[in-house]
Design an enzyme around this catalytic site. Structure first.
Site, mmCIF file in Angstrom:
data_model
loop_
_atom_site.group_PDB
_atom_site.id
_atom_site.type_symbol
_atom_site.label_atom_id
_atom_site.label_comp_id
_atom_site.label_asym_id
_atom_site.label_seq_id
_atom_site.Cartn_x
_atom_site.Cartn_y
_atom_site.Cartn_z
ATOM 1 N N ARG A 188 0.839 -1.220 0.000
ATOM 2 C CA ARG A 188 0.000 0.000 0.000
ATOM 3 C C ARG A 188 0.858 1.247 0.000
ATOM 4 O O ARG A 188 1.953 1.269 0.591
ATOM 5 C CB ARG A 188 -0.889 0.009 1.257
ATOM 6 C CG ARG A 188 -2.011 -1.000 1.199
ATOM 7 C CD ARG A 188 -3.056 -0.772 2.225
ATOM 8 N NE ARG A 188 -2.499 -0.716 3.581
ATOM 9 C CZ ARG A 188 -3.201 -0.223 4.609
ATOM 10 N NH1 ARG A 188 -4.418 0.271 4.404
ATOM 11 N NH2 ARG A 188 -2.665 -0.195 5.810
ATOM 12 N N SER A 212 8.279 -4.957 6.102
ATOM 13 C CA SER A 212 8.001 -6.013 7.096
ATOM 14 C C SER A 212 8.882 -7.224 6.933
ATOM 15 O O SER A 212 8.394 -8.363 6.714
ATOM 16 C CB SER A 212 6.530 -6.393 6.991
ATOM 17 O OG SER A 212 5.749 -5.217 7.000
ATOM 18 N N ASP A 250 6.588 -3.650 10.352
ATOM 19 C CA ASP A 250 5.130 -3.510 10.497
ATOM 20 C C ASP A 250 4.685 -3.664 11.943
ATOM 21 O O ASP A 250 3.698 -3.064 12.371
ATOM 22 C CB ASP A 250 4.379 -4.482 9.581
ATOM 23 C CG ASP A 250 4.813 -5.919 9.747
ATOM 24 O OD1 ASP A 250 4.190 -6.797 9.127
ATOM 25 O OD2 ASP A 250 5.787 -6.172 10.490
HETATM 26 C C1 G6P Z 1 -1.491 -4.740 7.917
HETATM 27 C C2 G6P Z 1 -0.300 -3.832 8.096
HETATM 28 C C3 G6P Z 1 0.912 -4.374 7.389
HETATM 29 C C4 G6P Z 1 1.154 -5.790 7.858
HETATM 30 C C5 G6P Z 1 -0.051 -6.596 7.602
HETATM 31 C C6 G6P Z 1 0.136 -7.973 8.119
HETATM 32 O O1 G6P Z 1 -1.943 -4.687 6.656
HETATM 33 O O2 G6P Z 1 -0.592 -2.553 7.556
HETATM 34 O O3 G6P Z 1 2.009 -3.605 7.645
HETATM 35 O O4 G6P Z 1 2.268 -6.304 7.212
HETATM 36 O O5 G6P Z 1 -1.155 -6.063 8.278
HETATM 37 O O6 G6P Z 1 -0.993 -8.717 7.835
HETATM 38 P P1 G6P Z 1 -1.169 -9.532 6.495
HETATM 39 O O7 G6P Z 1 -2.249 -10.481 6.839
HETATM 40 O O8 G6P Z 1 -1.560 -8.602 5.448
HETATM 41 O O9 G6P Z 1 0.108 -10.228 6.254
HETATM 42 C C1 BGC Z 2 8.992 -10.767 9.011
HETATM 43 C C2 BGC Z 2 8.755 -9.660 10.012
HETATM 44 C C3 BGC Z 2 7.330 -9.169 9.919
HETATM 45 C C4 BGC Z 2 6.383 -10.324 10.018
HETATM 46 C C5 BGC Z 2 4.961 -9.883 9.901
HETATM 47 C C6 BGC Z 2 7.930 -11.813 9.139
HETATM 48 O O1 BGC Z 2 8.085 -12.748 8.143
HETATM 49 O O2 BGC Z 2 10.255 -11.339 9.201
HETATM 50 O O3 BGC Z 2 9.633 -8.631 9.814
HETATM 51 O O4 BGC Z 2 7.121 -8.291 10.960
HETATM 52 O O5 BGC Z 2 6.645 -11.249 9.004
HETATM 53 O O6 BGC Z 2 4.675 -9.317 8.710
#
Ligand code: G6P
Ligand code: BGC
Ligand code: BGC
Length: 924
Positions: free
Chosen positions: A549, A610, A664
């Protein structure tokens, strides 16, 4: 129906005059005969009333309503699944009560091959009358003796045999092998059995006998055995109808309509126990005097009224009553009677069946009557045949009215206008009585014309059906054992979770000290959570979750406003050249700026990235390694902000002012911290999983200063990469890890997060399929396809409201042949996998909050955790299980979980805002 709801008598219906109670006998014998036989005539209207009345009682009982007391019992039989046809093995069947004063033992060998059936070997044992009326223990000891005597003929040795107990009396079943006798019927009235579990009584008797080791694995009503014993090659029967000494039926009802079951899934077999219909007096007006006398003289006056008009134990008696009456009125046998004619049980079903059979010539009828000590005249035989026909036709028509009620119930339950159904029939009345089935079929057609009913005689009296149920019970029990053994690997107890918590604490301490640890404990250079004084417009990027995003975050006194756009990162870019990935990121930024009219502006930018980065500053983060399916080349070991800036240059885009790179978890903590200053932990459970928290700077090796706090990105996804989770990982986890693009890495993440749970479930389903426990052992190509079982399926499947239908829909989409048992087991697999994930995640959070509590030397800590991630947000039970585990493992911490609404992009912008504020305040 009259005001009492009884079946009404219309003019010409039923028999005014003799032998109605209290009415004088008319002189004309033929009139007497006509009026006598007329009583057994039921009009279509009366049959429809009985049909409606039985249906009303059935639905009342299904709803579990107790007043008025339903006239039929509707007893769930815990048989949920129709035989696969793959059942195989040797099974014993003990039948008690179906055919009156006899007990039958069968040895049934199921071959598991459709159409290849071995003839069961059976032996019948007559039950002495005194045992049917004596102490119950004697009856069960007799049964155990018969069983041993039967087995003496087989080379059993010390084989453990499985037995199905066909017990043909009304019972409250509380499991496939637990059944409480409600009341005896037919010719039985043993003491000490009503209210008892008849399976236990039989087990005790077999143990007392001590000859063979026999497992009683299932108890079924004879109607169920009949339904299950539906002949090969015919459509599976969903109604079992028995007219033997007694009568009853069972059918497959939608489980959600059976209130006592509290089960909304699949179908379940219900034994109707329609024999007791009319015990509340509703049949009063159509009962003849003969019915009343028979009932008064029976072992259970006032009970089983409907059965006493239909069951084979009573048809002979009714005919005897009528013949005795007509003889005593000089209309038959020259007014002479005989001891057999005047004594109860003198006329048997086989007499009636043979005499009534049109193909039986009057000579044979007379011979039968002579056998009963009567001297029938020329016309007597024909009149006796008419009496038999009247009694049996009424029985068949009453039975049809009840069956029509069942068919209507099936239509209601399945919301179907028309119904195609197969009914299995069993019992002496069907076998012996030539016309019973044809009258029944005809009347059903009349009363339920929209139902296309096929009648299938149950082979060998339901014995095979009971063996099927036993085989199904044995199979279900074996499958359940295999399922439990498999899922036991996922059931973590308190000690194991506390162990994970302790191991994580140890790894945190080692990581903070900069020692080797699977937890990198990365300083993030975020020292403070927002204080609300931040202001301005900020760009934010959010890479690493389900979506990429770009956000515009406006921080004002009135609050934070966010405008964002989602862009997808194709797999080939996420796993392609790094330049291509960052070029795409810049393209998205440019696209976003254009759409938002920001082109050419250089707003401060916060980059939520992330993945594990060693930060050397707020705007400098060295990517340690990719995770979550990313593997873009030439990035690991690089400063991610540098890579972004190079892409900006390559794209000749305006100079973007990248101020901060945050994980994140940090973005989420900051975003929630903006609302709740106690939020000092960030948790992500999405594609990946991770956590961060505010650590005492003095505890962070390698970072200058020892006053104040610093946010630590734990990168707990890698917890256990040193093998410390070896005792918990299962072979399914190994399969998922080996198939991943980073084997051996992110082991904790691979037991918890959304990218992997679906795959763990898929491997368990494949394993259970290979054991034959699921999908009849058929592995479909699709189920062998990686990532075909999405983690979001777990959230859908485990949702309380739609579970079974949802399971079916999902699995049918995967082209899997599904039984309701399968659906239930898939649900349990999903529950076990997601529960373990949530508990492990809870153990991690407990470790973090306990660390903070101890850091601050507090007896009690109140803290909030900012959470984000699709799995945590969408799974119906995940968040609750995490919170419960934290309460269990960190009882001295009061933890509030705050679901982040705006994602970590807002957090990244706030970190940027804080950095900008601090920069402005910093003395030049
Ligand atoms: C939200 C946050 C992201 C995060 C994500 C993890 O969208 O804004 O920064 O990485 O959650 O959840 P997801 O299920 O999208 O991996
Ligand atoms: C990453 C982290 C991140 C997490 C959640 C992991 O695979 O190593 O940096 O915070 O995923 O997105
Ligand atoms: C019993 C039923 C049984 C039926 C047929 C009735 O008396 O109550 O449980 O199914 O007879 O045997």
């Amino acid at each position: 129906m009259d005001s009492k709801g009884s079946v009404e008598l219309q003019p010409g219906e039923g028999a005014p005059g003799c032998p109605q109670e209290g009415l004088p006998c008319p002189p004309d014998s033929s009139e007497l005969v006509r009026e006598c036989l007329n009583q057994f005539q039921l009009t279509e209207r009366q049959l429809r009333q009985i049909q409606a009345r039985i249906l009303g009682s059935m639905e009342l009982a299904l709803r579990g309503e107790a007043s008025p007391v339903p006239a039929v019992r509707m007893l769930p039989a815990y048989v949920g699944s129709i035989p696969h046809g793959t059942e195989q093995g040797d099974f014993l069947v003990l039948e008690l009560g179906a055919t009156g004063a006899s007990l039958r033992v069968l040895w049934v060998t199921l071959t598991g091959m459709e159409g290849c059936q071995m003839e069961p070997r059976s032996q019948e044992f007559l039950i002495p009358q005194e045992l049917m009326l004596g102490p119950g223990q004697q009856l069960f000891d007799f049964a155990a003796r018969c069983l041993s005597e039967f087995l003496d003929a087989f080379p059993v040795g010390n084989r453990r045999l499985q037995l199905g107990f066909s017990f043909s009396f009304p019972c409250h079943q509380t499991g496939l092998d637990r059944s409480i006798l409600i009341s005896w019927t037919k010719g039985f009235r043993c003491s000490g059995v009503e209210g008892q579990d008849v399976v236990q009584l039989l087990r005790d008797a077999i143990k007392r006998q001590g000859a063979y080791s026999v497992d009683v694995v299932a108890v079924v009503n004879d109607t169920v055995g009949t339904m299950m014993g539906c002949g090969p090659g015919s459509a599976p029967c969903e109604v079992g109808l028995v007219v033997d000494t007694g009568t009853n039926a069972c059918y497959m009802e939608e489980a959600r309509h059976v209130a006592v079951l509290d089960e909304d899934r699949g179908r379940v077999c219900v034994s109707i126990e329609w024999g007791s219909f009319g015990d509340d007096g509703v049949l009063g007006p159509v009962l003849t005097t003969f019915d009343r006398i028979l009932d008064q003289e029976s072992l259970n006056p006032g009970a089983q009224r409907f059965e006493k008009m239909i069951g084979g134990l009573y048809l002979g008696e009714l005919v005897r009553q009528v013949l005795a009456h007509l003889a005593q009125h000089g209309v038959l046998f020259g007014g002479r009677t005989s001891p057999a004619l005047l004594s109860q049980g003198g006329v048997l079903l086989e007499h009636v069946a043979e005499m009534e059979d049109p193909s039986t010539g009057t000579a044979r009828v007379r011979a039968i009557l002579q056998g009963l000590g009567l001297s029938p005249g020329a016309e007597d035989a024909e009149l006796v045949q008419r009496v038999c026909a009247a009694v049996c036709t009424r029985a068949a028509r009453l039975c049809a009215a009840a069956l029509a009620a069942v068919l209507t119930r099936l239509q209601h339950g399945r919301e179907q206008q028309t119904l195609q159904i197969a009914v299995a029939t069993g019992g002496q009345v069907f076998e012996r009585h030539p016309r019973f089935l044809s009258v029944l079929r005809e009347t059903v057609k009349l009363l339920a014309p929209e139902c296309d009913v096929s009648f299938t005689p149950s082979v060998d009296g339901g014995g095979r059906g009971v063996a099927m149920v036993t085989a199904v019970a044995a199979r279900v029990a074996a499958h359940r054992r295999m399922l439990e053994e498999t899922l036991a690997l996922f059931r973590l107890n308190h000690e194991q979770l506390a162990q994970v918590q302790a191991q994580m604490r140890e790894a945190m301490a080692q990581g903070l000290r900069g020692e080797a640890s699977s937890l990198r404990m990365l300083p993030t250079y975020v020292r403070a959570t927002p204080d609300g004084s931040e202001r301005g417009d900020f760009l934010a990027l959010d890479l690493g979750g389900t979506n990429f995003r770009v956000l515009l975050v406006r921080v004002a006194a009135s609050g934070v406003q966010i405008t964002s756009e989602i862009y997808s990162i194709p797999e080939h870019v996420a796993q392609g050249p790094g330049e291509q990935l960052f070029d795409l990121i810049v393209d998205c930024i440019l696209n976003f700026q254009q759409k938002q009219g920001l082109s050419g502006q250089s707003l401060p930018l916060g980059f939520t990235f992330s993945f594990p980065c060693r930060q050397v500053g707020l705007d400098q983060g060295i990517l340690l390694n990719w995770t979550k399916g990313f593997s873009a080349s030439d990035c690991e070991g690089q400063d991610v902000v540098g890579l972004l800036r190079q892409a900006i240059v390559r794209k000749q885009a305006v100079k973007l002012n990248v101020v901060a790179i945050v994980n994140d978890t940090v973005g989420t903590m900051m975003s929630c911290g903006y609302e709740d200053p106690r939020c000092e932990v960030g948790l992500i459970v999405g594609t990946g999983t991770n956590a961060c928290y505010m650590e005492e700077l003095q505890n962070v090796a390698g970072v200058a200063g020892d006053v104040g706090l610093m946010c630590i990105n734990m990168e707990w996804g890698a917890f256990g990469d040193d093998g410390s989770l070896g005792t918990l990982t299962t072979c399914f986890d190994e399969l998922v890890d080996q198939a991943s693009i980073n084997p051996g890495k992110q082991r904790f993440e691979k037991m918890i997060s959304g990218m992997y749970l679906g795959e763990i479930v898929r491997h368990i389903l494949l394993h259970l399929t290979s054991l034959g426990v699921l999908f009849r052992g058929q592995k479909t190509q699709r189920l062998q396809t990686r990532d075909i079982f999405k983690t979001k399926f777990l959230s859908e499947i485990e949702s309380d409201s739609l579970a079974l239908r949802q399971v079916r829909a999902i699995l049918e989409d995967l082209g899997l042949p599904l039984t309701s048992d399968d659906a239930l087991m898939v649900l349990e697999v999903c529950q076990a996998v997601s529960q373990r994930a949530a508990q492990l995640c809870g153990a991690g959070v407990a470790a973090v909050v306990e660390k903070i509590r101890e850091n601050r030397g507090l007896d009690k800590l109140t803290v909030s955790v900012g959470v984000d991630g699709t799995l945590y947000k969408l799974h119906p039970h995940f968040s609750g299980l995490v919170a419960a585990t934290v309460r269990e493992l960190a009882p001295r911490c009061v933890v509030t979980f705050l679901q982040s609404e705006d994602g970590s992009g807002k957090g990244a912008a706030l970190v940027t805002a804080v950095a900008c504020r601090l920069a402005q305040q910093a003395p030049v």
